[in-house]
Design an enzyme around this catalytic site. Structure first.
Site, PDB file in Angstrom:
ATOM      1  N   PRO A   1       0.769  16.486  11.168  1.00 51.97           N
ATOM      2  CA  PRO A   1       0.643  17.675  10.481  1.00 51.97           C
ATOM      3  C   PRO A   1       1.354  17.740   9.095  1.00 51.97           C
ATOM      4  CG  PRO A   1       2.452  17.714  12.327  1.00 51.97           C
ATOM      5  CD  PRO A   1       1.512  16.331  12.247  1.00 51.97           C
TER       6      PRO A   1
ATOM      7  N   ASP B   1       4.022   0.767  12.201  1.00 53.84           N
ATOM      8  CA  ASP B   1       2.855   0.138  11.447  1.00 53.84           C
ATOM      9  C   ASP B   1       2.844  -1.440  12.110  1.00 53.84           C
ATOM     10  OD1 ASP B   1       1.933   2.481  10.382  1.00 53.84           O
ATOM     11  OD2 ASP B   1       3.107   1.794   8.330  1.00 53.84           O
TER      12      ASP B   1
ATOM     13  N   LYS C   1       0.900  -1.175  -0.027  1.00 54.65           N
ATOM     14  CA  LYS C   1       0.209   0.160   0.107  1.00 54.65           C
ATOM     15  C   LYS C   1       0.898   1.222  -0.145  1.00 54.65           C
ATOM     16  CE  LYS C   1      -1.876   1.423   4.179  1.00 54.65           C
ATOM     17  NZ  LYS C   1      -1.619   2.905   4.333  1.00 54.65           N
ATOM     18  N   ASN C   2       1.768   1.307   0.931  1.00 53.19           N
ATOM     19  CA  ASN C   2       2.556   2.564   1.180  1.00 53.19           C
ATOM     20  C   ASN C   2       3.696   2.662   0.095  1.00 53.19           C
ATOM     21  OD1 ASN C   2       0.906   2.860   3.339  1.00 53.19           O
ATOM     22  ND2 ASN C   2       2.539   2.417   4.805  1.00 53.19           N
TER      23      ASN C   2
ATOM     24  N   CYS D   1      -6.674  12.645  12.391  1.00 49.69           N
ATOM     25  CA  CYS D   1      -6.648  11.143  11.872  1.00 49.69           C
ATOM     26  C   CYS D   1      -6.709  10.221  13.236  1.00 49.69           C
ATOM     27  CB  CYS D   1      -5.454  10.867  11.170  1.00 49.69           C
ATOM     28  SG  CYS D   1      -4.904   9.098  10.934  1.00 49.69           S
TER      29      CYS D   1
ATOM     30  N   ARG E   1      -9.052  -1.125   4.007  1.00 49.88           N
ATOM     31  CA  ARG E   1      -8.338   0.105   3.407  1.00 49.88           C
ATOM     32  C   ARG E   1      -6.856  -0.493   2.922  1.00 49.88           C
ATOM     33  NH1 ARG E   1      -9.610   5.873   5.965  1.00 49.88           N
ATOM     34  NH2 ARG E   1      -7.727   6.362   4.460  1.00 49.88           N
TER      35      ARG E   1
ATOM     36  N   ASP F   1       3.375  20.377   7.986  1.00 54.15           N
ATOM     37  CA  ASP F   1       4.271  21.430   8.032  1.00 54.15           C
ATOM     38  C   ASP F   1       5.766  21.149   7.193  1.00 54.15           C
ATOM     39  OD1 ASP F   1       4.710  19.510  10.478  1.00 54.15           O
ATOM     40  OD2 ASP F   1       6.353  20.678  10.958  1.00 54.15           O
TER      41      ASP F   1
ATOM     42  N   ARG G   1      -5.561  10.779   3.909  1.00 49.49           N
ATOM     43  CA  ARG G   1      -4.350  11.487   4.292  1.00 49.49           C
ATOM     44  C   ARG G   1      -3.341  11.315   3.376  1.00 49.49           C
ATOM     45  NH1 ARG G   1      -1.159  14.503   7.501  1.00 49.49           N
ATOM     46  NH2 ARG G   1       0.804  14.123   7.013  1.00 49.49           N
TER      47      ARG G   1
HETATM   48  N1  EPU Z   1       5.219  14.890  10.956  1.00 50.75           N
HETATM   49  C1  EPU Z   1       5.351  16.353  11.058  1.00 50.75           C
HETATM   50  N2  EPU Z   1       5.172  17.066  10.070  1.00 50.75           N
HETATM   51  C2  EPU Z   1       4.976  16.886   9.010  1.00 50.75           C
HETATM   52  C3  EPU Z   1       5.063  15.424   8.681  1.00 50.75           C
HETATM   53  C4  EPU Z   1       5.038  14.223   9.552  1.00 50.75           C
HETATM   54  O1  EPU Z   1       5.419  16.529  12.326  1.00 50.75           O
HETATM   55  O2  EPU Z   1       4.706  17.650   8.064  1.00 50.75           O
HETATM   56  C5  EPU Z   1       5.463  13.807  11.876  1.00 50.75           C
HETATM   57  C6  EPU Z   1       4.132  13.140  12.259  1.00 50.75           C
HETATM   58  O3  EPU Z   1       3.203  13.682  13.186  1.00 50.75           O
HETATM   59  C7  EPU Z   1       4.726  11.738  12.886  1.00 50.75           C
HETATM   60  C8  EPU Z   1       6.149  11.735  12.023  1.00 50.75           C
HETATM   61  O4  EPU Z   1       6.259  13.012  11.458  1.00 50.75           O
HETATM   62  O5  EPU Z   1       5.001  11.981  14.158  1.00 50.75           O
HETATM   63  C9  EPU Z   1       6.255  10.580  11.171  1.00 50.75           C
HETATM   64  O6  EPU Z   1       5.299  10.720  10.187  1.00 50.75           O
HETATM   65  P1  EPU Z   1       5.397  10.567   8.327  1.00 50.75           P
HETATM   66  O7  EPU Z   1       5.059  12.084   7.913  1.00 50.75           O
HETATM   67  O8  EPU Z   1       6.648   9.658   8.223  1.00 50.75           O
HETATM   68  O9  EPU Z   1       4.031   9.780   8.149  1.00 50.75           O
HETATM   69  P2  EPU Z   1       3.271   9.503   6.829  1.00 50.75           P
HETATM   70  O10 EPU Z   1       4.137   9.678   5.818  1.00 50.75           O
HETATM   71  O11 EPU Z   1       2.076  10.215   6.856  1.00 50.75           O
HETATM   72  C10 EPU Z   1       3.656   7.053   6.491  1.00 50.75           C
HETATM   73  C11 EPU Z   1       2.936   5.644   6.328  1.00 50.75           C
HETATM   74  C12 EPU Z   1       2.078   5.357   7.574  1.00 50.75           C
HETATM   75  C13 EPU Z   1       3.223   5.032   8.700  1.00 50.75           C
HETATM   76  C14 EPU Z   1       4.273   6.438   8.457  1.00 50.75           C
HETATM   77  C15 EPU Z   1       5.362   6.112   9.558  1.00 50.75           C
HETATM   78  C16 EPU Z   1       2.174   5.878   4.047  1.00 50.75           C
HETATM   79  C17 EPU Z   1       0.993   6.285   3.062  1.00 50.75           C
HETATM   80  N3  EPU Z   1       1.872   6.171   5.144  1.00 50.75           N
HETATM   81  O12 EPU Z   1       2.842   8.333   6.973  1.00 50.75           O
HETATM   82  O13 EPU Z   1       1.386   4.032   7.435  1.00 50.75           O
HETATM   83  O14 EPU Z   1       2.744   4.837   9.889  1.00 50.75           O
HETATM   84  O15 EPU Z   1       4.553   6.774   7.315  1.00 50.75           O
HETATM   85  O16 EPU Z   1       6.147   5.134   9.299  1.00 50.75           O
HETATM   86  O17 EPU Z   1       3.208   5.797   3.575  1.00 50.75           O
HETATM   87  C18 EPU Z   1      -0.337   2.736   7.631  1.00 50.75           C
HETATM   88  O18 EPU Z   1       0.038   2.134   6.816  1.00 50.75           O
HETATM   89  O19 EPU Z   1      -0.973   2.271   8.628  1.00 50.75           O
HETATM   90  C19 EPU Z   1       0.202   4.181   7.975  1.00 50.75           C
HETATM   91  C20 EPU Z   1      -0.198   4.764   8.671  1.00 50.75           C
END
Ligand code: EPU
Length: 428
Positions: A125, A316, A25-26, A119, A409, A127, A95
């Site tokens: 976030p 995860d 998925k990711n 979520c 999902r 940012d 998201r």
């Molecule tokens: N964060 C910030 N600011 C940002 C972005 C992230 O503070 O602008 C923080 C988040 O709050 C979190 C950390 O950075 O504490 C890591 O978040 P990240 O952005 O890496 O997560 P993501 O890219 O939104 C992906 C996976 C998630 C997985 C996370 C962590 C996808 C589509 N989603 O999310 O997958 O948990 O990386 O490995 O790739 C899942 O598959 O169940 C899932 C939630």
């Protein structure tokens, strides 16, 4: 709202057969976004047919892109883009729609979307992505939840970006955006998840110039707006490492003899080390084929796990491992460091009879082993939902997991795949 009803095995280990892990998925989600960097149709193979992927495809269709789906093969024609606005409703539900913002911006010079919203696993976030867009020469405006981003110049300009936190989606998003920018982009403190390296490797095969993906410093030499033309070789998606790990945990607690195909060892080293510490026995019978036979569960020992960006223990797989730890002897500690609501599932495990002390939103202690009793549970998010399925299988009685939709999902054809290895589960 549909639900799963699972008949528990009362700690017996009877599941057997071959389980084939689907495409990830990711990495499938960024692959769909990647198609926006191409001039002509691209073919993506081994894409899981799951809700999140369908939603992202729908968003693409709403901006004029043609998507043809046939048995895990997606043909995406981004030749013409008619809008740079991400549908408010679909974007709000998913998201991961954020992954499209960079490619749309790079492609059309602007992108408009609504803040993806809260979520169930935490605040999440955006940012980091916005900061990177500004560095690349974009101007951000908007009102309320609406965000409008416009490139100052004809193309975005390569820049040095230091990520305040390692974000997976932001790293993928900026890497793709930089492929079409002018000049060199350097991303420092980049996330290092295998999905990022996989995406970069493919992009390099079709003409991009990316070095360092999979390390904290990634360099991209931009193409100054020139789209990718050549989709040869076709993109074949990597296997889903989180599905692989989820099934390995199920096999460890309830398996008689389970073979997991497409379990990529290199993607799950930290996870396997945790198995070693607990005392779960496994063998690779071929490259990327893991076999887990009936375990001596009584010998499982409690461990401490701390979630961390790759190559640390993946957030995860934290909740699924939490279920396994209710069956291990002694104390285990869990420290969830990525998302603030990802220990919420523990209260449900407590209701089932697990002995758990939650110290705060990030830290908890599990004392095992515990006999679990069936309960009616609510799937909070995809991974917690799957951990409740595992708990239901281990427990005595019939467990109901409400909101089965969230599990669908992210896990392709999960009902049939679980039934094939002997799980008594229905969705009603
Ligand atoms: N964060 C910030 N600011 C940002 C972005 C992230 O503070 O602008 C923080 C988040 O709050 C979190 C950390 O950075 O504490 C890591 O978040 P990240 O952005 O890496 O997560 P993501 O890219 O939104 C992906 C996976 C998630 C997985 C996370 C962590 C996808 C589509 N989603 O999310 O997958 O948990 O990386 O490995 O790739 C899942 O598959 O169940 C899932 C939630």
């Amino acid at each position: 709202m549909k639900k799963y009803v699972i008949k528990g095995l009362k700690r017996k280990q009877t599941l057997e057969g071959v389980y084939t892990v689907s495409g990830s998925k990711n990495s499938g989600l960024p692959a769909l976004a990647m198609s926006l960097l191409f001039k002509k149709e691209v073919t993506l193979k081994n894409i899981p047919e799951i809700e999140d992927i369908f939603k992202l495809s729908e968003i693409l269709e709403k901006i004029g892109i043609k998507v043809l789906i046939k048995k895990n093969t997606f043909k995406i024609d981004s030749g013409k883009i008619s809008s740079s606005k991400i549908d408010r409703f679909l974007g709000g539900e998913l998201r991961a729609s954020l992954i499209l913002t960079g490619p749309i911006l790079a492609r059309t010079g602007s992108v408009e979307f609504y803040f993806p919203g809260g979520c169930s696993i935490g605040k999440r976030p955006i940012d980091v992505t916005l900061l990177a867009f500004e560095k690349l020469g974009a101007v951000i405006s908007g009102r309320g939840d609406k965000i409008i981003i416009k490139s100052k110049e004809k193309t975005l300009i390569g820049a040095e970006i230091i990520m305040p936190v390692q974000s997976v989606t932001a790293t993928e998003n900026i890497m793709m955006t930089a492929v079409l920018a002018k000049g060199k982009t350097i991303i420092k403190n980049a996330a290092m998840e295998p999905e990022i390296e996989y995406l970069a490797k493919y992009l390099n095969l079709v003409g991009a110039k990316i070095t360092g993906a999979g390390t904290p410093v990634i360099e991209i030499i931009g193409r100054n707006g020139k789209l990718l033309e050549n989709n040869v070789p076709e993109y074949v998606n990597m296997a889903d490492r989180i599905e692989a790990g989820s099934i390995a945990i199920l096999a460890a607690v309830a398996g008689k003899d389970i073979t997991i195909r497409h379990f990529v060892k290199d993607h799950l080293e930290n996870f396997l080390q945790t198995f070693d510490q607990i005392g779960v026995k496994y063998e690779f019978i071929q490259k990327n084929v893991l076999r887990i036979k009936k375990q001596n569960i009584k010998s499982f020992k409690g461990v401490n796990i701390k979630t961390h960006e790759h190559p640390g223990f993946p957030t995860d797989l934290q909740s699924q491992m939490g279920v396994l730890l209710t069956q291990a002897k002694g104390e285990s500690r869990i420290f969830e460091t990525i998302f603030e609501s990802r220990l919420d599932y523990l209260s449900s495990l407590s209701r089932m009879g697990a002995s758990i002390k939650k110290w705060n939103i990030y830290q908890a202690e599990i004392s095992g082993p515990s006999k679990l009793k069936a309960k009616r549970l609510m799937a909070l998010d995809l991974r917690a939902g799957f951990s409740f399925i595992i708990a239901g299988i281990v427990a005595e009685g019939k467990t109901t997991v409400d909101n089965s939709y969230v599990v669908r999902r992210g896990y392709e054809n999960i009902l049939n795949k679980l039934r094939q290895i002997g799980v008594d589960i229905e969705e009603i």
